[in-house]
Scaffold this active site. Sequence first.
Site, PDB file in Angstrom:
ATOM      1  N   LEU A  46       3.878   1.418  -7.727  1.00  0.00           N
ATOM      2  CA  LEU A  46       4.097   2.942  -8.344  1.00  0.00           C
ATOM      3  C   LEU A  46       2.483   3.430  -7.509  1.00  0.00           C
ATOM      4  O   LEU A  46       2.879   4.700  -7.504  1.00  0.00           O
ATOM      5  CB  LEU A  46       4.124   3.622  -9.161  1.00  0.00           C
ATOM      6  CG  LEU A  46       5.626   3.393 -10.175  1.00  0.00           C
ATOM      7  CD1 LEU A  46       5.382   3.929 -11.056  1.00  0.00           C
ATOM      8  CD2 LEU A  46       6.752   4.536  -8.704  1.00  0.00           C
ATOM      9  N   ARG A  47       1.877   2.574  -7.856  1.00  0.00           N
ATOM     10  CA  ARG A  47       0.461   3.082  -6.046  1.00  0.00           C
ATOM     11  C   ARG A  47      -0.491   4.319  -7.591  1.00  0.00           C
ATOM     12  O   ARG A  47      -0.993   4.586  -6.277  1.00  0.00           O
ATOM     13  CB  ARG A  47       0.972   2.977  -5.026  1.00  0.00           C
ATOM     14  CG  ARG A  47       1.705   2.560  -4.601  1.00  0.00           C
ATOM     15  CD  ARG A  47       0.681   0.880  -4.406  1.00  0.00           C
ATOM     16  NE  ARG A  47       1.518   0.515  -3.561  1.00  0.00           N
ATOM     17  CZ  ARG A  47       1.119  -1.266  -3.677  1.00  0.00           C
ATOM     18  NH1 ARG A  47       0.838  -1.758  -4.513  1.00  0.00           N
ATOM     19  NH2 ARG A  47       2.160  -1.748  -2.613  1.00  0.00           N
ATOM     20  N   ASN A  82      -1.400  -2.902 -10.729  1.00  0.00           N
ATOM     21  CA  ASN A  82      -2.790  -3.214  -9.294  1.00  0.00           C
ATOM     22  C   ASN A  82      -2.934  -1.593  -8.760  1.00  0.00           C
ATOM     23  O   ASN A  82      -2.120  -1.896  -7.258  1.00  0.00           O
ATOM     24  CB  ASN A  82      -2.034  -3.714  -7.953  1.00  0.00           C
ATOM     25  CG  ASN A  82      -0.824  -3.551  -7.770  1.00  0.00           C
ATOM     26  OD1 ASN A  82      -0.490  -3.282  -8.236  1.00  0.00           O
ATOM     27  ND2 ASN A  82      -0.920  -4.939  -6.641  1.00  0.00           N
ATOM     28  N   ASP A 102      -0.031  -9.123 -11.064  1.00  0.00           N
ATOM     29  CA  ASP A 102      -0.075  -9.055 -10.192  1.00  0.00           C
ATOM     30  C   ASP A 102      -0.182  -8.397  -8.903  1.00  0.00           C
ATOM     31  O   ASP A 102      -0.945  -7.404  -9.284  1.00  0.00           O
ATOM     32  CB  ASP A 102       1.427  -8.714 -10.785  1.00  0.00           C
ATOM     33  CG  ASP A 102       2.477  -8.792  -8.836  1.00  0.00           C
ATOM     34  OD1 ASP A 102       3.282  -9.444  -8.734  1.00  0.00           O
ATOM     35  OD2 ASP A 102       2.655  -7.810  -8.790  1.00  0.00           O
ATOM     36  N   ASP A 159      10.371  -5.313  -6.161  1.00  0.00           N
ATOM     37  CA  ASP A 159       8.276  -5.591  -5.815  1.00  0.00           C
ATOM     38  C   ASP A 159       8.072  -4.853  -4.861  1.00  0.00           C
ATOM     39  O   ASP A 159       7.921  -5.261  -3.529  1.00  0.00           O
ATOM     40  CB  ASP A 159       8.791  -7.457  -5.041  1.00  0.00           C
ATOM     41  CG  ASP A 159       6.915  -7.427  -5.283  1.00  0.00           C
ATOM     42  OD1 ASP A 159       6.098  -6.449  -5.778  1.00  0.00           O
ATOM     43  OD2 ASP A 159       6.353  -8.414  -4.960  1.00  0.00           O
TER      44      ASP A 159
HETATM   45  O1  DOR Z   1       3.594  -8.181  -0.693  1.00  0.00           O
HETATM   46  C1  DOR Z   1       3.043  -8.342  -2.057  1.00  0.00           C
HETATM   47  N1  DOR Z   1       2.675  -6.581  -2.323  1.00  0.00           N
HETATM   48  N2  DOR Z   1       2.366  -9.128  -2.823  1.00  0.00           N
HETATM   49  C2  DOR Z   1       2.280  -8.504  -3.836  1.00  0.00           C
HETATM   50  O2  DOR Z   1       1.960  -9.585  -4.802  1.00  0.00           O
HETATM   51  C3  DOR Z   1       1.237  -6.927  -4.157  1.00  0.00           C
HETATM   52  C4  DOR Z   1       2.197  -6.204  -3.486  1.00  0.00           C
HETATM   53  C5  DOR Z   1       1.603  -5.223  -3.104  1.00  0.00           C
HETATM   54  O3  DOR Z   1       1.106  -4.444  -4.742  1.00  0.00           O
HETATM   55  O4  DOR Z   1       1.620  -4.552  -2.651  1.00  0.00           O
HETATM   56 ZN    ZN Z   2       4.219  -7.063  -7.189  1.00  0.00          ZN
END
Ligand code: DOR
Ligand code: ZN
Length: 440
Positions: free
Chosen positions: A80-81, A111, A169, A322
């Site tokens: 979600l950032r 993250n 992740d 993802d």
């Molecule tokens: O492609 C990806 N983007 N893989 C990940 O493990 C993290 C994710 C991201 O946070 O952009």
């Molecule tokens: Zn991910």
Amino acid sequence: MITSALVIKNGRIIDPSQGMDDTLDLLIADGKISKIQKPAEKNDKENIIEERDVPSSDRQVIDAAGLIVVPGLIDMHTHLREPGYEYKETIKTGCKAAAAGGFTSIACMANTKPVNDNPAITGIILKKAKQEGCVNVFPIGAVTLGLQGQVLTDMDALKKAGVIAVSDDGKPLSNISLAGITMGQTLRLDFPFISHCENADMVKGGVMNEGVISRSLNLRGIPAKAEESMLARDISLLESVGGILHIAHVSTAGSVRLIREAKARGITISAETAPHYFCLTDKAVKKYGAIAKVNPPLRTKADTEAIKEGLKDGTIDVIATDHAPHSRRDKDREFSLAENGIVGLETAVSLSLKLYHEGLLSLAELFRKMTINPARILKIDKGRVKAGWDADLTIIDPDAEVVVDRQKFKSKGKNTPFDGWKLRGKVVKTIVGGKIIFTG
Ligand code: DOR
Ligand code: ZN
């Protein structure tokens, strides 16, 4: 007497959790599913679902004839950032994208900036989601502080604050003793460790799948073994110390084999893949450039075939998105410097329905992987069409032709290689707690 209600009539209700696949009427009241029954004859007033209970002024009726109604879809792997990268996505825009994609519940990865590694951040995410989000948001906490792989988070405190799983992740948990302790914690706290399997030493600056294509493009490759060796480590840890382990974004044939063999030995483990791992190969990097850059990388045809086989035989339990939104600037640069990630919330249903249209999975088998399976893994009370349960539902036309148009995405992230693809399967309505939050 019910004062306001939503009625969904004549839909084909598919609820894989109870083997339900039938034309039924649904009465929703006060945000919950209140009644499910066979459609009554037109003149059988006594038995028409809404007639007795709801005054006609207070009901909204959806005719779902020719459509399927499934438990609200659950995405157990979304980025979600927010906080920190609001220019890529916010909780609000991510939730809107989820709704447009048919998802009523999403689990968001840790993250962010700051990382969701403490109860204060979890609290902020939950509060924002409640205020601004239109779907249910379940935060995933970090395994290590700052995702640095060095010091474990206070998982008791995270759990108390509301996280439903832990994961670093985006980064692997390389330290085996920390991984072992984490496995033990999951048993005590009764939630899963979601492992991003990647052996950092083997990745060594790789930016795409190692193989014919990476060599032809002169790009540094990431071998399949980078994923598989870490997965093998996790499985062996799981066997020796026990734990609740879920494998994120499975991308290789070898990983499918390892998980299949583990399950055959009686080990409890679960796994997910994402639509891009069965719809695209590393050839997409040639065609789309950095838009097809993702971690783990897109692999070969043999890998996509094995993943489909794994979905078919139950080795892979879940289809997750993802969803990894990035800005144009993050992606529009030299391949090796571009960010990893593909947005997935608004294409997942149509891409996943390819598996149905190709005859690989039945609708029930497919939607099991997007409803009750993720609900069980995350231990959330979602994913069923049952009286007394939350009225989270998704209405889908599985045959409608659609053309992906990223400019129409609700997500801020437009980073999809599927733009312009002609697919079949459209989200018609998304309903959360009895409220229609999206109409397609
Ligand atoms: O492609 C990806 N983007 N893989 C990940 O493990 C993290 C994710 C991201 O946070 O952009
Ligand atoms: Zn991910």
